[in-house]
Enzyme design. Structure first.
Site, PDB file in Angstrom:
ATOM      1  N   TYR A   1       2.153  12.532   8.529  1.00 18.62           N
ATOM      2  CA  TYR A   1       1.771  11.154   8.195  1.00 18.62           C
ATOM      3  C   TYR A   1       0.324  11.104   7.713  1.00 18.62           C
ATOM      4  CZ  TYR A   1       0.729   6.181   8.913  1.00 18.62           C
ATOM      5  OH  TYR A   1       0.333   4.871   8.749  1.00 18.62           O
ATOM      6  N   ALA A   2      -0.570  11.752   8.449  1.00 15.15           N
ATOM      7  CA  ALA A   2      -1.988  11.749   8.071  1.00 15.15           C
ATOM      8  C   ALA A   2      -2.197  12.404   6.711  1.00 15.15           C
ATOM      9  CB  ALA A   2      -2.815  12.458   9.140  1.00 15.15           C
TER      10      ALA A   2
ATOM     11  N   ASP B   1      15.841   1.814   0.248  1.00 14.11           N
ATOM     12  CA  ASP B   1      15.131   2.778   1.097  1.00 14.11           C
ATOM     13  C   ASP B   1      14.298   3.653   0.174  1.00 14.11           C
ATOM     14  OD1 ASP B   1      14.217   4.723   2.782  1.00 14.11           O
ATOM     15  OD2 ASP B   1      16.200   5.519   3.309  1.00 14.11           O
TER      16      ASP B   1
ATOM     17  N   SER C   1      -3.898   4.399   5.263  1.00 15.85           N
ATOM     18  CA  SER C   1      -4.187   4.219   6.687  1.00 15.85           C
ATOM     19  C   SER C   1      -5.488   4.924   7.012  1.00 15.85           C
ATOM     20  CB  SER C   1      -3.053   4.814   7.529  1.00 15.85           C
ATOM     21  OG  SER C   1      -3.421   4.907   8.897  1.00 15.85           O
TER      22      SER C   1
ATOM     23  N   ALA D   1       0.002  12.639   4.247  1.00 13.58           N
ATOM     24  CA  ALA D   1       0.539  11.774   3.202  1.00 13.58           C
ATOM     25  C   ALA D   1      -0.434  10.640   2.886  1.00 13.58           C
ATOM     26  CB  ALA D   1       1.886  11.210   3.631  1.00 13.58           C
ATOM     27  N   LYS D   2      -1.015  10.032   3.912  1.00 12.95           N
ATOM     28  CA  LYS D   2      -1.942   8.925   3.685  1.00 12.95           C
ATOM     29  C   LYS D   2      -3.233   9.410   3.018  1.00 12.95           C
ATOM     30  CE  LYS D   2       0.630   5.630   5.288  1.00 12.95           C
ATOM     31  NZ  LYS D   2       1.261   4.693   4.315  1.00 12.95           N
TER      32      LYS D   2
ATOM     33  N   ALA E   1       8.682  -4.660   2.802  1.00 12.68           N
ATOM     34  CA  ALA E   1       8.123  -6.012   2.966  1.00 12.68           C
ATOM     35  C   ALA E   1       8.943  -6.919   3.866  1.00 12.68           C
ATOM     36  CB  ALA E   1       7.955  -6.664   1.598  1.00 12.68           C
TER      37      ALA E   1
END
Length: 245
Positions: free
Chosen positions: A144-145, A52, A130, A147-148, A8
């Site tokens: 990434y794809a 993290d 996403s 995971a989303k 954030a």
């Protein structure tokens, strides 16, 4: 009410944190970027924790700091992203970190806040996925794809928690948002590529989408698509996963 927002310090996470603070929540800004994170927390009258969440210790530190501040009623799992190179060029440790940041952190943070939320009679979790996780087209960053996509399914699978624990879980799938990361990506584009892009979303747009879910208990388990280009946000239909010819 305490609201924990991961990732954030800036971008989407900061936009969500600002909106939640404007709604009267005490926001805990969790991010590894101490300088920007403290600035954001100070601007909204919130609290900062250096964490993290790609690591288990980071997730536990973020949740622990939020719970020490008071009852956590809202968790926004926003932290995410990808750095080049991507799979299959990336070494295993690098693509594993992408999975840890974008998926494992979401699952672990949710698991950690659930007991307290249930004990206090309920709460809300909003996951930021996403548009990369939707559909069957290829994507330049498979890890990434993937995971989303998993975050989207994870959210839907937790819809029954509204009835068993009083906790509603939702997910937002943004398209291109005006963040520091996307600005760096756009800076590498050609003039023709930039001209072909539709208007981008703002972090405030995603903050508004989060408030839609936080304000409506009937939407537990639902997924909201927020596409750039002026298209109004819309809820994805609930399907049973059966394929038809």
């Amino acid at each position: 009410m305490i609201a924990l927002v991961t990732g954030a310090a800036d971008g989407i996470g900061a936009g969500i944190a600002e909106r939640l603070a404007a709604e009267g929540m005490q926001v805990v800004v969790a991010d590894p970027d101490e300088t920007t994170g403290r600035e954001t927390a100070g601007r909204i009258g919130g609290m900062f924790v250096a964490a993290d969440v790609a690591t288990e210790a980071g997730v536990r530190a973020a949740v622990g700091a939020a719970e020490a501040a008071g009852p956590v009623g809202v968790l926004v799992n926003n932290a995410g992203g990808i750095e080049d190179p991507c799979f299959p060029a990336a070494v295993q440790a690098k693509w594993e970190r992408t999975l840890d940041l974008n998926l494992r952190s979401v699952m672990l943070a949710t698991q950690l806040v659930l007991p307290g939320m249930a004990e206090r009679g309920g709460g809300a979790v909003v996951n930021i996925a996403s548009t990369a996780g939707l559909g069957t087209a290829s994507h330049r960053a498979p890890e990434y794809a993937v995971a989303k996509a998993a975050v989207i399914r994870f959210t839907a699978c937790l819809a029954p928690l509204r009835d068993t624990m009083g906790v509603r879980v939702n997910c937002i799938c943004p398209g291109l948002v005006d963040t520091p990361s996307s600005r760096r990506s756009r800076a590498r584009m050609t003039p023709a590529e930039l001209a072909a892009l539709p208007p981008v979303l703002t972090p405030a747009d995603i903050g508004a989408a989060a408030m839609t879910f936080l304000g409506d208990d009937s939407l537990a388990g639902r997924i909201m698509l927020c596409r750039q280009g002026g298209e109004a946000p819309r809820l994805l239909p609930v399907t049973d996963g059966q394929w038809s010819a």
